[in-house]
Design an enzyme around this catalytic site. Structure first.
Site, PDB file in Angstrom:
ATOM      1  N   LYS A  83       5.935  10.716  10.816  1.00  0.00           N
ATOM      2  CA  LYS A  83       6.272  10.367   9.422  1.00  0.00           C
ATOM      3  C   LYS A  83       6.284  11.636   8.578  1.00  0.00           C
ATOM      4  O   LYS A  83       5.406  12.491   8.716  1.00  0.00           O
ATOM      5  CB  LYS A  83       5.238   9.373   8.890  1.00  0.00           C
ATOM      6  CG  LYS A  83       5.549   8.780   7.525  1.00  0.00           C
ATOM      7  CD  LYS A  83       4.458   7.766   7.137  1.00  0.00           C
ATOM      8  CE  LYS A  83       4.726   7.124   5.778  1.00  0.00           C
ATOM      9  NZ  LYS A  83       3.621   6.214   5.364  1.00  0.00           N
ATOM     10  N   SER A 158       5.529   1.925   3.783  1.00  0.00           N
ATOM     11  CA  SER A 158       6.399   3.043   3.554  1.00  0.00           C
ATOM     12  C   SER A 158       6.895   3.707   4.846  1.00  0.00           C
ATOM     13  O   SER A 158       7.926   4.389   4.831  1.00  0.00           O
ATOM     14  CB  SER A 158       5.680   4.096   2.714  1.00  0.00           C
ATOM     15  OG  SER A 158       4.516   4.561   3.377  1.00  0.00           O
ATOM     16  N   SER A 182       1.055   0.592   5.103  1.00  0.00           N
ATOM     17  CA  SER A 182       2.286   1.280   5.503  1.00  0.00           C
ATOM     18  C   SER A 182       2.439   1.592   6.983  1.00  0.00           C
ATOM     19  O   SER A 182       3.496   2.063   7.399  1.00  0.00           O
ATOM     20  CB  SER A 182       2.434   2.579   4.726  1.00  0.00           C
ATOM     21  OG  SER A 182       2.838   2.287   3.416  1.00  0.00           O
TER      22      SER A 182
HETATM   23  N1  GLN Z   1       3.199  -0.645  -0.064  1.00  0.00           N
HETATM   24  C1  GLN Z   1       1.987  -0.113  -0.593  1.00  0.00           C
HETATM   25  C2  GLN Z   1       2.301   0.766  -1.787  1.00  0.00           C
HETATM   26  O1  GLN Z   1       3.410   0.795  -2.166  1.00  0.00           O
HETATM   27  C3  GLN Z   1       1.247   0.638   0.476  1.00  0.00           C
HETATM   28  C4  GLN Z   1       1.818   1.954   0.748  1.00  0.00           C
HETATM   29  C5  GLN Z   1       1.109   2.704   1.850  1.00  0.00           C
HETATM   30  O2  GLN Z   1       0.317   2.168   2.601  1.00  0.00           O
HETATM   31  N2  GLN Z   1       1.363   3.997   1.878  1.00  0.00           N
HETATM   32  O3  GLN Z   1       1.469   1.392  -2.337  1.00  0.00           O
END
Ligand code: GLN
Length: 494
Positions: A83, A158, A182
């Protein structure tokens, strides 16, 4: 006779065995994956950067080691996609943002350093929502990633790029980061495995910070055992991360192997009452319930546990995470990294910073910075940030009480299957709901894994297993047992 095209369908464990026995070279395996990326990634868009030269060089080094008779680790020669939130020396690292476009970090993150030490072959960097804020990759400044199950749908976020790369057979292993879900939510909606380790069990050194008290890098794979092997390779204490836990990685590999036998006699699964009824799509609930029945048949005992404060996790998270983000993202000032706008010799520093930040950050990142700045401002601190921290304590107490009644907790990973592009971008809250079931674990700091548990209307559903802090092995055992019944899910041909 194995052809190199088949190699992309194999597990990391199988690939490592091929290389160890000399049936395939690491270079051949790497080329097969690079070919696959070349064939499908214009449609999937899992990668932001493919490091062809770096990957082949790493593969040659593994082949040379083998030729010299040196001992190879359990993942030597296995390709991995990383990532784009983690630094790799000299390799572009954007975090899915325009503000870091063109930045080549001068150092390796600890995760990347350990991946190299394990002899894995980094294929490149994967797409993500900007600064890891989002649940669909639609907030990437470089365009979204398609879900290999249906390219008109999101792969989660994400870390959608990492999970999509697995489901598209572009890589057998990938790295994600989980702040609110994410790793697990993209795993669920792409039919792959995603594990969020205990907070502090994997190093944040070189992870571009979003919310430092929550950010946790972790493994993604197509099987539970592969995820465990990757977890073992990247985990463990790192003196460069002040919140790293000074203890060895729990024996996740042995646990995954034990679980694969399909025997869960004596294991107590805590069904989280608040997350197992309403709140999820009927097809998700149905697949989840069937999987729970299957786990019962393996000998597990299911008890209902109530975690009454979990309903406040989402609002608490959307105060804590933006607050930490507003502070962390202050470093992107147009001076130190990447983008700089308006520096024509006539403008002052503050104006250049403001122009740079306005041009470099997308709307969701700006929303979070504003939310966080507001929540931390004097006069509002107690009402918002302070209150959210109290909720965090109550959620931790719910977990502690629940783990007195059960070895692990289970729920669906996410309330809905992969949704079509554009269907949740108009209302931020609709996007935030994707993490309804994953966020409590982040606030508590424990580990959680998503394992495929079936399909709903032809799309994958994930089951989440949550364990006490530093008992990551438990979730791998139960996850592998589930996998022994469900098997791996195969998406349609691309
Ligand atoms: N979807 C969540 C957010 O937008 C979690 C994101 C993540 O785990 N990086 O904050």
């Amino acid at each position: 006779m194995t052809t190199m095209a088949d190699v992309t369908r194999m597990t990391a464990t199988e690939i490592a065995a091929l290389i160890a026995t000399g049936e395939a070279s690491a270079v051949e395996v790497t080329r097969a994956h690079l070919d696959r990326i070349a064939a499908v990634d214009d449609r999937v868009h899992a990668f932001l950067h493919v490091d062809t030269d770096g990957a082949l060089e790493a593969a040659r080094a593994v082949d040379a080691k083998r030729a010299a008779g040196e001992e190879l680790g359990p993942l030597a020669g296995v390709p991995v996609a990383v990532k784009d939130v983690l630094t790799a020396k000299g390799v572009p690292t954007t975090v899915g943002s325009k503000i870091l476009e063109g930045w080549r970090p001068p150092y390796d993150s600890t995760i990347v350093r350990r991946l190299r030490a394990a002899g894995t072959v980094m294929l490149g960097k994967t797409n993500m929502d900007e600064f890891a804020m989002g649940s669909s990759t639609e907030y990437s400044a470089y365009g979204p990633t398609g879900n290999p199950w249906d390219l008109g749908r999101i792969p989660g976020g994400s870390g959608g790029g990492s999970s999509a790369a697995l489901a598209a057979y572009e890589a057998p292993l990938a790295i994600g980061s989980d702040t609110g879900g994410s790793i697990r939510q993209p795993g669920a909606v792409t039919g792959t495995v995603g594990a969020k380790p205990t907070y502090g069990g994997t190093s944040r050194y070189g992870l571009v910070a979003f919310s430092s008290s929550l950010d946790t890098p972790g493994p993604c794979a197509r099987t539970v055992l592969d995820a465990a092997l990757l977890h073992e390779a990247i985990g463990g204490h790192d003196p460069r991360d002040s919140t790293s836990i000074p203890a060895p990685v729990p024996d996740v590999v042995a646990a995954a192997r034990a679980g694969a036998s399909g025997d869960l006699t004596g294991v107590k699964l805590g069904l989280v009452t608040e997350f197992s009824g309403e709140g999820a799509e009927p097809g998700v609930t149905a697949a989840f319930r069937d999987a729970v029945d299957a786990l019962t048949k393996l000998g597990a005992e299911v008890v209902e546990v109530s975690c009454p404060h979990f309903q406040y996790a989402l609002p608490a998270y959307y105060l804590i995470a933006p607050s930490e983000c507003s502070s962390n993202l202050a470093r992107f000032d147009g001076v130190r990294f990447g983008l700089r706008v308006g520096d024509d010799g006539n403008r002052g520093l503050e104006e250049v910073m403001s122009l740079t930040r306005d041009a470099g950050f997308g709307p969701e990142v700006k929303r979070r910075i504003m939310l966080g700045t507001y929540a931390l401002s004097s006069g509002y601190y107690d009402a918002y940030y302070g209150q959210a921290q109290k909720v965090r304590t109550l959620i931790t107490r719910d977990f502690t009480a629940a783990f007195e009644q059960a070895d692990v907790l289970i729920s669906p990973t996410t309330p809905f299957v992969a949704f079509p592009f554009g269907s949740r971008t108009a209302d931020p809250y609709q996007m935030y709901l994707a993490d309804l079931f994953t966020i409590p674990t982040n606030l508590y700091g424990g580990p959680g894994i998503s394992v495929p548990c079936g399909l709903s209307e032809g799309l994958p559903v994930g089951l989440q297993i949550m364990a006490p802090t530093m008992a990551d092995d438990r979730m791998y055992r139960v996850g592998a047992a589930l996998e022994s019944v469900i098997g791996t899910l195969t998406p349609p041909e691309l």
